[in-house]
Design a protein around this motif. Sequence first.
Motif, PDB file in Angstrom:
ATOM      1  N   ASN A  35      55.321  97.862  27.733  1.00 19.88           N
ATOM      2  CA  ASN A  35      55.727  99.015  28.543  1.00 19.88           C
ATOM      3  C   ASN A  35      55.121  98.938  29.946  1.00 19.88           C
ATOM      4  O   ASN A  35      55.803  99.219  30.939  1.00 19.88           O
ATOM      5  CB  ASN A  35      55.301 100.324  27.871  1.00 19.88           C
ATOM      6  CG  ASN A  35      56.165 100.669  26.685  1.00 19.88           C
ATOM      7  OD1 ASN A  35      57.299 100.213  26.576  1.00 19.88           O
ATOM      8  ND2 ASN A  35      55.617 101.462  25.776  1.00 19.88           N
ATOM      9  N   ASN A  39      57.326  98.647  33.357  1.00 25.07           N
ATOM     10  CA  ASN A  39      57.164  99.610  34.452  1.00 25.07           C
ATOM     11  C   ASN A  39      56.798  98.904  35.750  1.00 25.07           C
ATOM     12  O   ASN A  39      57.288  99.261  36.820  1.00 25.07           O
ATOM     13  CB  ASN A  39      56.096 100.649  34.107  1.00 25.07           C
ATOM     14  CG  ASN A  39      56.561 101.615  33.036  1.00 25.07           C
ATOM     15  OD1 ASN A  39      57.754 101.780  32.804  1.00 25.07           O
ATOM     16  ND2 ASN A  39      55.617 102.256  32.368  1.00 25.07           N
ATOM     17  N   ARG A  40      55.936  97.914  35.676  1.00 25.27           N
ATOM     18  CA  ARG A  40      55.532  97.162  36.867  1.00 25.27           C
ATOM     19  C   ARG A  40      56.726  96.427  37.455  1.00 25.27           C
ATOM     20  O   ARG A  40      56.906  96.391  38.673  1.00 25.27           O
ATOM     21  CB  ARG A  40      54.422  96.184  36.485  1.00 25.27           C
ATOM     22  CG  ARG A  40      53.899  95.293  37.583  1.00 25.27           C
ATOM     23  CD  ARG A  40      52.949  95.997  38.546  1.00 25.27           C
ATOM     24  NE  ARG A  40      51.863  96.693  37.925  1.00 25.27           N
ATOM     25  CZ  ARG A  40      50.641  96.193  37.723  1.00 25.27           C
ATOM     26  NH1 ARG A  40      50.375  94.974  38.078  1.00 25.27           N
ATOM     27  NH2 ARG A  40      49.711  96.937  37.177  1.00 25.27           N
ATOM     28  N   LYS A  43      58.934  98.950  39.298  1.00 23.34           N
ATOM     29  CA  LYS A  43      58.349  99.346  40.577  1.00 23.34           C
ATOM     30  C   LYS A  43      58.486  98.237  41.614  1.00 23.34           C
ATOM     31  O   LYS A  43      58.802  98.497  42.778  1.00 23.34           O
ATOM     32  CB  LYS A  43      56.876  99.710  40.399  1.00 23.34           C
ATOM     33  CG  LYS A  43      56.663 101.052  39.761  1.00 23.34           C
ATOM     34  CD  LYS A  43      55.189 101.383  39.678  1.00 23.34           C
ATOM     35  CE  LYS A  43      54.978 102.725  38.997  1.00 23.34           C
ATOM     36  NZ  LYS A  43      53.551 103.066  38.884  1.00 23.34           N
TER      37      LYS A  43
END
Length: 133
Positions: A35, A39-40, A43
Amino acid sequence: MSEFLKTLTHGRKLQGAVKELSTEELESVQEKLANIIENRKVKEAEQLKEVQEKQAKIEEIRKQLEAAGLDVEDLQADGGVKKSKRSGQKRPVKYILKDKEGNEHPWTGIGRMPKVFSQALANGKTLDKFKVK
């Protein structure tokens, strides 16, 4: 680098650190890391998109400038308009007092009055006597 990061990034240290965890706990850690990685990536993709959009806008404006016959330096020039501030220029001297030794003491009339002027005024002289003509 912190001790945690050293352990996390080194294979054998990580294996030694997690040897007491059960398979379920390891899978939970794996999901959490997945996760975090996802998410990284999202972004970073958003940041890359923002940079590309900004570059596209810059290129569009550059083309508009070329079509108008202007250059980037034209935007930075003052356009011949003089600034009203007198930065860097000294104020003109309004009063000069010569003491007994012949030393001149100039004063612009702004700010605190120098002691030699205040002493002269206390002795009965007027400020008009020291005015520069």
